[in-house]
Design a protein around this motif. Structure first.
Motif, PDB file in Angstrom:
ATOM      1  N   GLY A 381      39.823  29.060  23.435  1.00 36.73           N
ATOM      2  CA  GLY A 381      38.868  30.082  23.843  1.00 36.73           C
ATOM      3  C   GLY A 381      37.826  30.355  22.783  1.00 36.73           C
ATOM      4  O   GLY A 381      36.636  30.520  23.082  1.00 36.73           O
ATOM      5  N   LYS A 385      33.843  29.739  22.927  1.00 36.50           N
ATOM      6  CA  LYS A 385      32.936  30.851  22.637  1.00 36.50           C
ATOM      7  C   LYS A 385      31.838  30.402  21.683  1.00 36.50           C
ATOM      8  O   LYS A 385      30.673  30.798  21.825  1.00 36.50           O
ATOM      9  N   TRP A 540      34.671  34.775  26.753  1.00 35.81           N
ATOM     10  CA  TRP A 540      35.876  33.994  26.501  1.00 35.81           C
ATOM     11  C   TRP A 540      36.895  34.839  25.749  1.00 35.81           C
ATOM     12  O   TRP A 540      36.559  35.547  24.811  1.00 35.81           O
TER      13      TRP A 540
END
Length: 741
Positions: A381, A385, A540
């Motif tokens: 994640g 991002k 995210w």
């Protein structure tokens, strides 16, 4: 006098091999063991009692800093030498008690000298107390009874060690926390309520049958039968869902009136008429599919293409990677070969191996950008991002692919067809795309208009009218999830055969059934396109199941996820049992942790429909369903075959009928998926494999789910290695022949 005993701890196997080669040439140093994460380092340190531990910092499961702190609490005499890639860890390494600090590019002679300096006068090894005889017997028994040999034994030992450490070191001290006690009380209360409810239901049925007979049966044997029935019905909820999905999908696939003949106002020459639920389901499944040939009887003539955008939205392809040197070239070759002009490719890389050498070359490609992080904090994640930060500002859609996938050249157009396709129709006119007969009804859309954002004519036939394009077909659709077609190495071994069959049942049948009914659909980590405005709105997360967290946040924001099995990307299957266990434990832990985190928000949100909330409840104990089946079946077998005792309302025939019904549900769903893919003959062996894997993985997943429910923070991320191996070529998956309208 003895040699210096050294334990090597690093998650990068080539580095451990490098150290092994160095120490083989040293008479005064003995490499007594290796570990690939901090948790293993703690256990190996207890077992081996090394003099020096060579410790990395950034590792999965448990980092080197925390591992050092715990080791030195137990063995303060041990010297920990940090061997890391970055100087930035120096201060933290000293703070936890590190004796020395070196970078990984340190020359071997300097490394050896530093180790010798830690133990200038080798001493006799402290006596390790012998384990109790019962513990030795248990170890031998566990090794001999392991059904999968060494791999299963090691995975079981690691899970048991993690469970013991988690309970004793992490959860027991938390009992002092009032908030934790309330959470634990709630979990215990809900579990007890579920059991009481099930037993009460059993008792209510028995009351109507014969209360006296029930009282006589409530012996130990009767209780076993009751527990069996309760757990059996818990799993039957899932089994019934699987059977219903199979029935719906087969109804769609088994009622066609032709695929390439004369059309009736629909693309692809489909002879379907709008009469009844089956055709309604077909239209829902075919939603957005326009790029098909047809031979109609209208003004158009031959090979028309019913989907064409007035403009090309800018698309950014994001590829999260970590140590993918075996497959990175294959992935980027595919992603730079799309039949689409207006796109870029961004690699969100956390690698610490040879992947970087490959990316240096690919960064010269005009469509490729590389975003590299020096650590894995936040995992996938966080890497994604960062790709948003370097993304082209013109981007309207983002597509995510993991490194083990090989997308086809036309996949961008396939995704966009669902965002701009026949989810709605606001134009007006009388356009007649090729292969379509009647008043310009492209792709099964009612009225005389063109689908939003789509130009009606793209072939040899004439077109008239003034229908306009009005952007997205459905503003609520934030993402389109495709089929993760795990087939590249499906023939490699029995595990890959099982994974192949499992994904077929899940993606072709179960998820398609969710789309048909209109329930909550889950983003699955790869093979999906998402709108940038929606992604920026929710952002995210850094969960170890970032896809499930993203799904929940999208639904809470009022968006929806659309699933289609007609967009497929081939991928590798996990081919190693140990890696499969770690992967599924991560899924179970992260899934349950996010359920706990967002449960109240989801159930009270006005933006989710009742069906979507019920689907969320269905997801809640998802990774415990195998446990329900195993416990229910085991208790019934004992009650029926050994004790010969039943409840008055639930005899042997009904009991075995429930067992058989539950046992065949998953197998039938997977078989149906293979049938619809025309892969039964080739992949039938995977049915037995997936049933076996489901039972073996059940205790691991149950432990991980419980861990996710009770822990304060999620654990680490284990990445299954990709071999880049393809065991057999396959033609394009023609699901359209069975499912498309």
């Amino acid at each position: 006098m003895r040699r210096i005993r050294v334990l090597s701890v690093d998650d990068y196997a080539p580095l451990r091999e490098y150290l092994h080669a160095i120490f083989q040439m040293e008479d005064e140093i003995e490499l007594v063991g290796e570990a690939e994460n901090g948790a293993q380092a703690i256990e190996e340190a207890r077992r081996l009692r090394p003099d020096v531990i060579i410790m990395d910092v950034d590792m999965p499961v448990l980092n080197g800093l925390e591992a050092t702190r715990q080791i030195l609490q137990e063995q303060p005499q041990v010297k920990v030498l940090f061997l890391v890639a970055e100087e930035t860890w120096h201060t933290q390494a000293e703070a936890v008690g590190g004796s020395a600090f070196l970078l990984k590019d340190t020359p071997p002679d300097e490394l050896v000298a530093t180790i010798r300096a830690q133990v200038p006068e080798p001493v006799a090894v402290p006596a390790v107390p012998a384990a109790p005889r019962w513990a030795q017997a248990w170890t031998v028994l566990r090794q001999r009874l392991s059904p999968l040999g060494q791999a299963s034994s090691r995975a079981t030992a690691e899970a048991w060690t993690s469970l013991r450490r988690w309970l004793v070191q992490e959860q027991w001290p938390r009992l002092k926390d009032p908030a934790f006690r309330r959470t634990l009380g709630l979990v215990t209360g809900l579990t007890a309520l579920g059991l009481v409810t099930g037993l009460t239901a059993v008792g209510a049925i028995a009351w109507t049958v014969d209360l006296a007979a029930l009282a006589r049966q409530m012996t130990r044997d009767g209780i076993l039968a009751s527990i069996s029935l309760t757990f059996g019905f818990f799993f039957f909820v899932y089994a019934a869902r699987y059977y219903a999905s199979v029935a719906m999908i087969l109804a769609i696939g088994g009622n066609g009136n032709g695929h390439n003949g004369n059309g009736n106002g629909y693309p692809n020459g489909s002879g379907l008429r709008r009469n009844g639920i089956v055709n309604g389901l077909r239209r829902r499944m075919a939603n957005g599919l326009q790029n098909h040939n047809g031979n109609g009887n209208g003004n158009g003539n031959g090979n028309g293409n019913g989907f064409h955008l007035d403009r090309q939205p800018f698309v950014s392809i994001h590829l999260p990677t970590y140590n993918e040197q075996r497959v990175i070239d294959r992935l980027l070759t595919a992603c730079t070969s799309f039949d689409y002009e207006n796109y870029e490719v961004i690699v969100g890389d956390d690698s610490a191996d040879g992947t970087l050498d490959h990316l240096e070359e690919w960064a010269k490609h005009p469509k490729v950008k590389v975003s590299h992080r020096i650590n894995r904090k936040g995992f996938k994640g966080a890497a994604l991002k960062k790709t948003l930060e370097v993304m082209d500002p013109r981007t309207e859609f983002v597509v995510i692919y993991d490194a083990d996938f090989v997308p086809a050249p036309n996949m961008i157009q396939q995704y966009l067809a669902y965002f701009y396709g026949p989810n709605g129709s606001n134009g007006n006119g009388n356009g007649k795309p090729n292969g379509v007969r009647g008043n310009g009804k492209p792709n099964g859309v009612r009225d005389n208009g063109k689908p939003n954002g789509v130009r009606g004519n793209r072939g040899n036939g004439p077109s008239s009218g003034n229908g306009g394009s009005n952007g997205l077909a459905d503003e609520k659709v934030a993402a389109v999830q495709g089929y993760q077609w795990h087939m590249l190495n499906a023939d490699e071994n029995w595990i890959t055969k099982g994974v192949r069959a499992e994904y077929s049942g899940s993606y072709v049948v179960e998820r398609s059934g969710q789309e048909l009914v209109g329930t909550m659909k889950m983003i699955s980590g790869s093979v999906y396109m998402i709108r940038v405005d929606a992604l920026r709105q929710v952002g995210w997360g850094t969960s170890i199941t970032e896809d499930w967290e993203l799904t929940i946040k999208l639904y809470l924001a009022g968006y929806r996820v659309l699933y289609t099995p007609f967009i497929q990307a081939p991928a590798e299957c996990v081919n190693n049992f140990k890696q499969l266990v770690k992967q599924r434990m991560r899924w179970a832990e992260g899934h349950t942790y996010q359920i706990k985190k967002y449960f109240r928000q989801v159930m009270t949100s006005p933006r989710l429909s009742l069906r979507e909330k019920l689907e969320f409840l269905y997801y809640t104990p998802y990774y415990l369903q195998s446990v329900f089946f195993i416990v229910g079946t085991t208790f019934w077998v004992v009650s029926d075959t050994l004790l010969h005792d039943y409840l008055p309302y639930w005899g042997s025939l009904l009991g075995w009928s429930l067992v058989f019904t539950n046992a065949t549900a998953l197998a039938l769903m997977n078989l149906t998926g293979l049938f619809l893919e025309r892969g039964v003959k080739r992949d039938i062996g995977g049915i037995l494999s997936v049933v076996l894997l489901g039972h073996i993985l059940a205790p691991f997943q149950a432990y991980a789910a419980l861990k996710g429910l009770l822990e304060k923070e999620e654990g680490g991320w284990n990445r299954p290695p990709k071999a880049g191996r393809i065991t057999g070529a396959r033609a394009k998956l023609h699901l359209a022949r069975r499912l498309r309208s």
